[in-house]
Motif scaffolding. Structure first.
Motif, PDB file in Angstrom:
ATOM      1  N   LYS A  62       0.753  -1.313  -0.073  1.00  0.00           N
ATOM      2  CA  LYS A  62      -0.018  -0.255  -0.204  1.00  0.00           C
ATOM      3  C   LYS A  62       0.390   1.250   0.318  1.00  0.00           C
ATOM      4  O   LYS A  62       1.678   1.602   0.791  1.00  0.00           O
ATOM      5  CB  LYS A  62      -0.800   0.268   0.792  1.00  0.00           C
ATOM      6  CG  LYS A  62      -1.843  -1.106   1.680  1.00  0.00           C
ATOM      7  CD  LYS A  62      -3.028  -0.768   0.073  1.00  0.00           C
ATOM      8  CE  LYS A  62      -3.769  -2.448   0.529  1.00  0.00           C
ATOM      9  NZ  LYS A  62      -4.694  -2.950  -0.311  1.00  0.00           N
ATOM     10  N   HIS A  63       0.401   1.913  -1.174  1.00  0.00           N
ATOM     11  CA  HIS A  63       1.958   3.604  -1.269  1.00  0.00           C
ATOM     12  C   HIS A  63       1.606   4.207   0.177  1.00  0.00           C
ATOM     13  O   HIS A  63       2.585   4.917   0.596  1.00  0.00           O
ATOM     14  CB  HIS A  63       0.815   4.028  -2.033  1.00  0.00           C
ATOM     15  CG  HIS A  63       1.350   5.466  -2.550  1.00  0.00           C
ATOM     16  ND1 HIS A  63       2.580   5.623  -2.609  1.00  0.00           N
ATOM     17  CD2 HIS A  63       0.864   6.851  -1.993  1.00  0.00           C
ATOM     18  CE1 HIS A  63       3.125   7.196  -2.236  1.00  0.00           C
ATOM     19  NE2 HIS A  63       2.152   7.235  -2.686  1.00  0.00           N
ATOM     20  N   ASN A  89      -1.935   6.868 -11.490  1.00  0.00           N
ATOM     21  CA  ASN A  89      -1.740   7.818 -10.604  1.00  0.00           C
ATOM     22  C   ASN A  89      -0.804   8.035  -9.362  1.00  0.00           C
ATOM     23  O   ASN A  89       0.065   8.635  -8.993  1.00  0.00           O
ATOM     24  CB  ASN A  89      -2.382   8.703 -10.074  1.00  0.00           C
ATOM     25  CG  ASN A  89      -3.815   7.315  -9.396  1.00  0.00           C
ATOM     26  OD1 ASN A  89      -3.237   6.878  -8.939  1.00  0.00           O
ATOM     27  ND2 ASN A  89      -3.955   8.736  -8.718  1.00  0.00           N
ATOM     28  N   LYS A  90      -0.032   6.578  -8.819  1.00  0.00           N
ATOM     29  CA  LYS A  90       0.595   6.707  -7.630  1.00  0.00           C
ATOM     30  C   LYS A  90       1.973   6.126  -7.838  1.00  0.00           C
ATOM     31  O   LYS A  90       3.140   6.137  -6.919  1.00  0.00           O
ATOM     32  CB  LYS A  90       0.013   5.995  -7.048  1.00  0.00           C
ATOM     33  CG  LYS A  90      -1.053   6.259  -5.786  1.00  0.00           C
ATOM     34  CD  LYS A  90      -0.737   7.322  -5.160  1.00  0.00           C
ATOM     35  CE  LYS A  90      -2.670   7.005  -4.161  1.00  0.00           C
ATOM     36  NZ  LYS A  90      -3.433   8.883  -3.696  1.00  0.00           N
ATOM     37  N   ALA A  91       2.359   6.152  -9.218  1.00  0.00           N
ATOM     38  CA  ALA A  91       3.807   5.697  -9.834  1.00  0.00           C
ATOM     39  C   ALA A  91       4.817   6.062  -9.518  1.00  0.00           C
ATOM     40  O   ALA A  91       6.114   5.572  -8.693  1.00  0.00           O
ATOM     41  CB  ALA A  91       3.523   4.632 -10.974  1.00  0.00           C
ATOM     42  N   ALA A  92       4.941   7.699  -9.749  1.00  0.00           N
ATOM     43  CA  ALA A  92       5.278   8.777  -9.894  1.00  0.00           C
ATOM     44  C   ALA A  92       6.488   8.168  -8.018  1.00  0.00           C
ATOM     45  O   ALA A  92       7.553   8.842  -7.539  1.00  0.00           O
ATOM     46  CB  ALA A  92       5.559   9.769 -10.632  1.00  0.00           C
ATOM     47  N   ALA A  93       5.003   8.339  -7.422  1.00  0.00           N
ATOM     48  CA  ALA A  93       4.856   8.729  -5.927  1.00  0.00           C
ATOM     49  C   ALA A  93       5.856   7.577  -5.351  1.00  0.00           C
ATOM     50  O   ALA A  93       6.476   7.330  -4.944  1.00  0.00           O
ATOM     51  CB  ALA A  93       4.306   9.244  -5.500  1.00  0.00           C
ATOM     52  N   VAL A  94       5.491   6.692  -6.251  1.00  0.00           N
ATOM     53  CA  VAL A  94       6.038   4.759  -5.283  1.00  0.00           C
ATOM     54  C   VAL A  94       7.583   5.314  -5.317  1.00  0.00           C
ATOM     55  O   VAL A  94       8.495   4.517  -5.263  1.00  0.00           O
ATOM     56  CB  VAL A  94       5.906   4.011  -5.957  1.00  0.00           C
ATOM     57  CG1 VAL A  94       6.109   2.629  -6.072  1.00  0.00           C
ATOM     58  CG2 VAL A  94       4.147   3.871  -5.032  1.00  0.00           C
ATOM     59  N   ALA A  95       8.066   5.376  -6.657  1.00  0.00           N
ATOM     60  CA  ALA A  95       9.437   4.950  -7.267  1.00  0.00           C
ATOM     61  C   ALA A  95       9.743   6.257  -6.635  1.00  0.00           C
ATOM     62  O   ALA A  95      11.947   6.248  -7.082  1.00  0.00           O
ATOM     63  CB  ALA A  95       9.478   5.950  -9.197  1.00  0.00           C
ATOM     64  N   ARG A  96       9.508   6.975  -6.228  1.00  0.00           N
ATOM     65  CA  ARG A  96      10.842   8.178  -5.212  1.00  0.00           C
ATOM     66  C   ARG A  96      10.799   7.707  -4.239  1.00  0.00           C
ATOM     67  O   ARG A  96      12.152   8.276  -3.368  1.00  0.00           O
ATOM     68  CB  ARG A  96       9.799   9.364  -4.966  1.00  0.00           C
ATOM     69  CG  ARG A  96       9.453  10.740  -6.379  1.00  0.00           C
ATOM     70  CD  ARG A  96       9.165  11.467  -5.721  1.00  0.00           C
ATOM     71  NE  ARG A  96       8.075  12.579  -6.977  1.00  0.00           N
ATOM     72  CZ  ARG A  96       6.754  12.064  -7.095  1.00  0.00           C
ATOM     73  NH1 ARG A  96       6.307  11.312  -6.088  1.00  0.00           N
ATOM     74  NH2 ARG A  96       6.242  12.746  -7.939  1.00  0.00           N
ATOM     75  N   TYR A  97      10.491   6.508  -3.338  1.00  0.00           N
ATOM     76  CA  TYR A  97      10.539   5.853  -1.820  1.00  0.00           C
ATOM     77  C   TYR A  97      11.128   4.314  -2.447  1.00  0.00           C
ATOM     78  O   TYR A  97      12.264   3.963  -1.602  1.00  0.00           O
ATOM     79  CB  TYR A  97      10.185   6.098  -1.387  1.00  0.00           C
ATOM     80  CG  TYR A  97       8.600   5.405  -1.233  1.00  0.00           C
ATOM     81  CD1 TYR A  97       8.831   4.466  -1.200  1.00  0.00           C
ATOM     82  CD2 TYR A  97       7.882   6.153  -1.755  1.00  0.00           C
ATOM     83  CE1 TYR A  97       7.848   3.565  -1.087  1.00  0.00           C
ATOM     84  CE2 TYR A  97       6.487   5.418  -1.785  1.00  0.00           C
ATOM     85  CZ  TYR A  97       6.086   4.476  -1.193  1.00  0.00           C
ATOM     86  OH  TYR A  97       5.095   3.480  -1.503  1.00  0.00           O
ATOM     87  N   LEU A 109       2.953   2.311 -16.778  1.00  0.00           N
ATOM     88  CA  LEU A 109       2.634   2.786 -15.250  1.00  0.00           C
ATOM     89  C   LEU A 109       3.989   3.141 -15.302  1.00  0.00           C
ATOM     90  O   LEU A 109       4.995   4.308 -14.814  1.00  0.00           O
ATOM     91  CB  LEU A 109       2.783   1.429 -14.023  1.00  0.00           C
ATOM     92  CG  LEU A 109       1.968   1.099 -13.990  1.00  0.00           C
ATOM     93  CD1 LEU A 109       2.473  -0.456 -13.308  1.00  0.00           C
ATOM     94  CD2 LEU A 109       0.958   1.875 -13.605  1.00  0.00           C
ATOM     95  N   LEU A 110       5.003   3.143 -16.729  1.00  0.00           N
ATOM     96  CA  LEU A 110       6.272   3.301 -16.645  1.00  0.00           C
ATOM     97  C   LEU A 110       6.119   4.938 -16.970  1.00  0.00           C
ATOM     98  O   LEU A 110       7.965   5.158 -16.456  1.00  0.00           O
ATOM     99  CB  LEU A 110       6.487   2.005 -18.161  1.00  0.00           C
ATOM    100  CG  LEU A 110       6.801   1.208 -18.178  1.00  0.00           C
ATOM    101  CD1 LEU A 110       6.849   0.349 -19.519  1.00  0.00           C
ATOM    102  CD2 LEU A 110       7.219   0.663 -17.113  1.00  0.00           C
ATOM    103  N   ALA A 111       5.078   5.381 -17.319  1.00  0.00           N
ATOM    104  CA  ALA A 111       5.593   6.985 -17.451  1.00  0.00           C
ATOM    105  C   ALA A 111       5.764   7.240 -16.461  1.00  0.00           C
ATOM    106  O   ALA A 111       6.820   8.242 -15.738  1.00  0.00           O
ATOM    107  CB  ALA A 111       5.124   7.863 -18.219  1.00  0.00           C
ATOM    108  N   GLY A 112       5.295   6.955 -15.623  1.00  0.00           N
ATOM    109  CA  GLY A 112       5.490   7.325 -13.739  1.00  0.00           C
ATOM    110  C   GLY A 112       6.189   7.215 -12.702  1.00  0.00           C
ATOM    111  O   GLY A 112       6.939   8.250 -12.535  1.00  0.00           O
ATOM    112  N   LEU A 113       6.192   5.959 -13.614  1.00  0.00           N
ATOM    113  CA  LEU A 113       7.775   5.615 -12.480  1.00  0.00           C
ATOM    114  C   LEU A 113       8.852   5.367 -12.877  1.00  0.00           C
ATOM    115  O   LEU A 113      10.195   6.470 -12.156  1.00  0.00           O
ATOM    116  CB  LEU A 113       7.924   3.307 -13.108  1.00  0.00           C
ATOM    117  CG  LEU A 113       6.458   2.945 -12.281  1.00  0.00           C
ATOM    118  CD1 LEU A 113       7.198   1.136 -12.887  1.00  0.00           C
ATOM    119  CD2 LEU A 113       6.622   2.973 -10.537  1.00  0.00           C
TER     120      LEU A 113
END
Length: 193
Positions: A62-63, A89-97, A109-113
């Motif tokens: 869970k994000h 819509n959560k992909a970029a935020a997940v990739a930050r941590y 998902l790839l662009a956000g990641l």
């Protein structure tokens, strides 16, 4: 705290013993296996106890919970795995941590990641999640890309800047012997390689 540490240590030892037994049966070294402890619904204090017991990889599905624990435990130097269904819509935020996202199941998902990985300034390891459940064709199942879509999705991960394809993963189908399912996954992993 001492009782909790003892309980966690005993559980961790049982899991490590099971891994060692499975590796011996497969003719592999336990050093080839990374144990990722999923701590969903358990507090940051348990993550700290696990780190003290030698755990280096922690997973969350869970994000919001993952983001909070990763921030609170940043001093521990852990590798954070996102293992849950990921909303685009959560992909970029997940990739930050996260250091690893184990549930890449669609190109959306790839662009956000990639954006989140760039903002963090680090490459993000990705596993393509494969749906091995025959029920998936009926719109049910446990998540993941259809096996026929996996090679193209893997190529898209490789082509995405800041993302690193590390393999495939799957969750065993419910109500089915997992061995045939994981043999299908092994064949698909070979195709991707």
């Amino acid at each position: 705290p001492g009782e909790r540490r003892s309980a966690i240590a005993a559980g961790l030892e049982r899991v490590r013993d099971r891994i060692a037994t499975a590796c011996a049966e497969a003719g592999r070294s336990p050093d080839e296996v990374t144990l990722t402890v999923v701590t969903k619904y358990f507090p940051e204090s348990d993550v700290r106890l696990l780190a003290g017991l030698g755990v280096t990889d922690v997973g969350e599905n869970k994000h919001q919970e993952a983001e909070a624990k990763a921030a609170a435990c940043a001093d521990l130097g852990l590798r954070w795995h996102f293992v849950g269904n990921l909303q685009s819509n959560k992909a970029a935020a997940v990739a930050r941590y996260a250091d690893v996202v184990e549930s890449v199941d669609r190109p959306k998902l790839l662009a956000g990641l990639a954006r989140g990985a760039a903002e963090r300034g680090r490459e993000l390891d990705c596993l393509v999640q494969v749906n091995l459940d025959p029920a998936a064709e009926a719109g049910t199942g446990r998540g993941g890309a259809a096996p026929a879509d996996v090679p193209a999705l893997a190529e898209a991960v490789v082509a995405a800047k800041g993302l690193r394809l590390r393999g495939v993963m799957a969750v065993a189908p419910l109500g089915e012997d997992p061995r045939p399912a994981f043999l299908r996954l092994a064949r698909l992993a070979e195709e991707v390689r």
